[in-house]
Write a protein that holds these residues in place. Sequence first.
Motif, PDB file in Angstrom:
ATOM      1  N   PHE A 109       0.616  -1.245  11.704  1.00  0.00           N
ATOM      2  CA  PHE A 109       1.586  -0.146  11.710  1.00  0.00           C
ATOM      3  C   PHE A 109       2.647  -0.350  10.636  1.00  0.00           C
ATOM      4  CE2 PHE A 109       0.977   0.761  16.534  1.00  0.00           C
ATOM      5  CZ  PHE A 109      -0.248   1.345  16.254  1.00  0.00           C
ATOM      6  N   ILE A 110       3.166  -1.563  10.555  1.00  0.00           N
ATOM      7  CA  ILE A 110       4.218  -1.861   9.578  1.00  0.00           C
ATOM      8  C   ILE A 110       3.695  -1.700   8.155  1.00  0.00           C
ATOM      9  CG2 ILE A 110       5.704  -3.678   8.649  1.00  0.00           C
ATOM     10  CD1 ILE A 110       5.884  -4.781  11.529  1.00  0.00           C
ATOM     11  N   LEU A 111       2.488  -2.214   7.898  1.00  0.00           N
ATOM     12  CA  LEU A 111       1.907  -2.110   6.564  1.00  0.00           C
ATOM     13  C   LEU A 111       1.656  -0.658   6.179  1.00  0.00           C
ATOM     14  CD1 LEU A 111      -0.649  -5.075   6.612  1.00  0.00           C
ATOM     15  CD2 LEU A 111       1.439  -4.905   5.237  1.00  0.00           C
ATOM     16  N   VAL A 112       1.112   0.128   7.112  1.00  0.00           N
ATOM     17  CA  VAL A 112       0.856   1.540   6.824  1.00  0.00           C
ATOM     18  C   VAL A 112       2.160   2.255   6.513  1.00  0.00           C
ATOM     19  CG1 VAL A 112       0.131   3.736   7.846  1.00  0.00           C
ATOM     20  CG2 VAL A 112      -1.303   1.717   8.098  1.00  0.00           C
ATOM     21  N   PHE A 113       3.195   1.982   7.289  1.00  0.00           N
ATOM     22  CA  PHE A 113       4.494   2.627   7.063  1.00  0.00           C
ATOM     23  C   PHE A 113       5.060   2.271   5.696  1.00  0.00           C
ATOM     24  CE2 PHE A 113       9.145   2.222   7.190  1.00  0.00           C
ATOM     25  CZ  PHE A 113       9.482   3.553   7.395  1.00  0.00           C
ATOM     26  N   LEU A 114       5.113   0.996   5.374  1.00  0.00           N
ATOM     27  CA  LEU A 114       5.718   0.545   4.118  1.00  0.00           C
ATOM     28  C   LEU A 114       4.929   1.034   2.901  1.00  0.00           C
ATOM     29  CD1 LEU A 114       6.739  -3.112   5.043  1.00  0.00           C
ATOM     30  CD2 LEU A 114       8.222  -1.108   4.871  1.00  0.00           C
ATOM     31  N   LEU A 115       3.599   0.949   2.986  1.00  0.00           N
ATOM     32  CA  LEU A 115       2.773   1.401   1.869  1.00  0.00           C
ATOM     33  C   LEU A 115       2.893   2.908   1.671  1.00  0.00           C
ATOM     34  CD1 LEU A 115      -0.420  -0.761   2.481  1.00  0.00           C
ATOM     35  CD2 LEU A 115       1.224  -1.010   0.608  1.00  0.00           C
ATOM     36  N   THR A 116       3.034   3.640   2.765  1.00  0.00           N
ATOM     37  CA  THR A 116       3.168   5.092   2.667  1.00  0.00           C
ATOM     38  C   THR A 116       4.509   5.485   2.067  1.00  0.00           C
ATOM     39  OG1 THR A 116       1.724   5.376   4.589  1.00  0.00           O
ATOM     40  CG2 THR A 116       3.069   7.253   3.948  1.00  0.00           C
ATOM     41  N   VAL A 117       5.566   4.767   2.405  1.00  0.00           N
ATOM     42  CA  VAL A 117       6.866   5.013   1.775  1.00  0.00           C
ATOM     43  C   VAL A 117       6.743   4.863   0.256  1.00  0.00           C
ATOM     44  CG1 VAL A 117       9.218   4.143   1.471  1.00  0.00           C
ATOM     45  CG2 VAL A 117       8.273   4.357   3.772  1.00  0.00           C
ATOM     46  N   ALA A 118       6.149   3.750  -0.177  1.00  0.00           N
ATOM     47  CA  ALA A 118       6.009   3.494  -1.614  1.00  0.00           C
ATOM     48  C   ALA A 118       5.110   4.535  -2.277  1.00  0.00           C
ATOM     49  CB  ALA A 118       5.445   2.095  -1.837  1.00  0.00           C
ATOM     50  N   ALA A 119       3.979   4.866  -1.645  1.00  0.00           N
ATOM     51  CA  ALA A 119       3.020   5.799  -2.245  1.00  0.00           C
ATOM     52  C   ALA A 119       3.585   7.210  -2.344  1.00  0.00           C
ATOM     53  CB  ALA A 119       1.725   5.804  -1.443  1.00  0.00           C
ATOM     54  N   SER A 120       4.282   7.664  -1.306  1.00  0.00           N
ATOM     55  CA  SER A 120       4.853   9.013  -1.338  1.00  0.00           C
ATOM     56  C   SER A 120       6.000   9.093  -2.341  1.00  0.00           C
ATOM     57  CB  SER A 120       5.322   9.435   0.058  1.00  0.00           C
ATOM     58  OG  SER A 120       6.245   8.514   0.591  1.00  0.00           O
ATOM     59  N   PHE A 121       6.728   8.002  -2.511  1.00  0.00           N
ATOM     60  CA  PHE A 121       7.768   7.936  -3.546  1.00  0.00           C
ATOM     61  C   PHE A 121       7.135   8.099  -4.932  1.00  0.00           C
ATOM     62  CE2 PHE A 121      10.059   5.457  -6.711  1.00  0.00           C
ATOM     63  CZ  PHE A 121      11.337   5.990  -6.626  1.00  0.00           C
ATOM     64  N   ILE A 122       6.058   7.348  -5.168  1.00  0.00           N
ATOM     65  CA  ILE A 122       5.373   7.413  -6.464  1.00  0.00           C
ATOM     66  C   ILE A 122       4.857   8.820  -6.730  1.00  0.00           C
ATOM     67  CG2 ILE A 122       3.284   6.660  -7.685  1.00  0.00           C
ATOM     68  CD1 ILE A 122       3.697   3.905  -6.314  1.00  0.00           C
TER      69      ILE A 122
END
Length: 241
Positions: A5-18
Motif C-alpha cells: 500500500f505504501i509503495l503504491v501510494f508513494l509511486l503514484t504521487v511521483a508518477a502523477s506529478f511527472i
Amino acid sequence: MSTTFILVFLLTVAASFIQRVSGFGFGIFVMMFFPFFLPSYGESIMLSGMLAGTTALLVAVRHWRDIRWDVMGLIVLLNLAVSALSIAYMSSLGNEVLKRCLGGVLLLIGGYFLFGADKLHLPVRSRKAQVCIGTVSGLMGGMFAMPGPPVVLYCIGSLPDKRQYMATMQAFSVVFNVFYTIFRARVGFYSDQTLLLWGIGLLGVVGGSFLGARCFEAISHRTLKRIVYLMMLASGIVALC
C-alpha cells in the motif's frame, strides 16, 4: 500488504506529478517498479493503466476547453486496434519474458530521449507519420501500459501551445486507458486486490496532480525528462539482468 500500500501510494504521487508536469510518463515511471513487488506483470500493467487514466481524467476535465480533438483521430483508431491484438498476445506470455521485453523497451526509449530526440524532425501532418505513431503507440500501450512517448512527439510538433498540448495528451490518455482497462479485465489481468490498490493509488493521484499543477509553469521540462529517462535506463538494465 501494508508495505505494498505504501509503495503504491508513494509511486503514484511521483508518477502523477511527472505526468502533470510533462504531459506523459505515468506508466513509464510506475512500470519500473510495479512488476517487482506486485503478484504478476498482468496486474502491474492493469493497475498502471487504471491510475494513469485517473490522473489524465483530472487534467482533461479541468482543461477541456483546450483539448484539440481534431488532430489525432487516426492515431487513436490505430492505437486501439493494435493494442487489442497486443494485449491478447501478451496474456499468453510469461512474466519473465514480459519483464525482459519491458527492460529492452525502457533502454531504447530512455536512450532515444536522452541522446536522439532533438535530432528527429517528424512530418507530423503526414498520414504515414500518423499510421506509424498510432501503430507503435498501440504496441507500447497494449504490452507495457505506456502509449505516450510516440504520441508526445506528434503532439509537440502539432500543438505548439503548451496548454493545448497538455489538455490533448491527457484527453487521449483517458481514451486509451479506459479501453485498455476494459480489455485487460476481459483477458484476466484483474485480480481481487486491484480495485483496493487503485483506491490507495487514487490518494496519490490527487496529491501528485496538485503538486504537479503548482509546478507546471516553473519546472524545466527538459531537466525533469532527463531525470526520468536516466531512471528508465537504470531500470531497464535491472529488468534485463
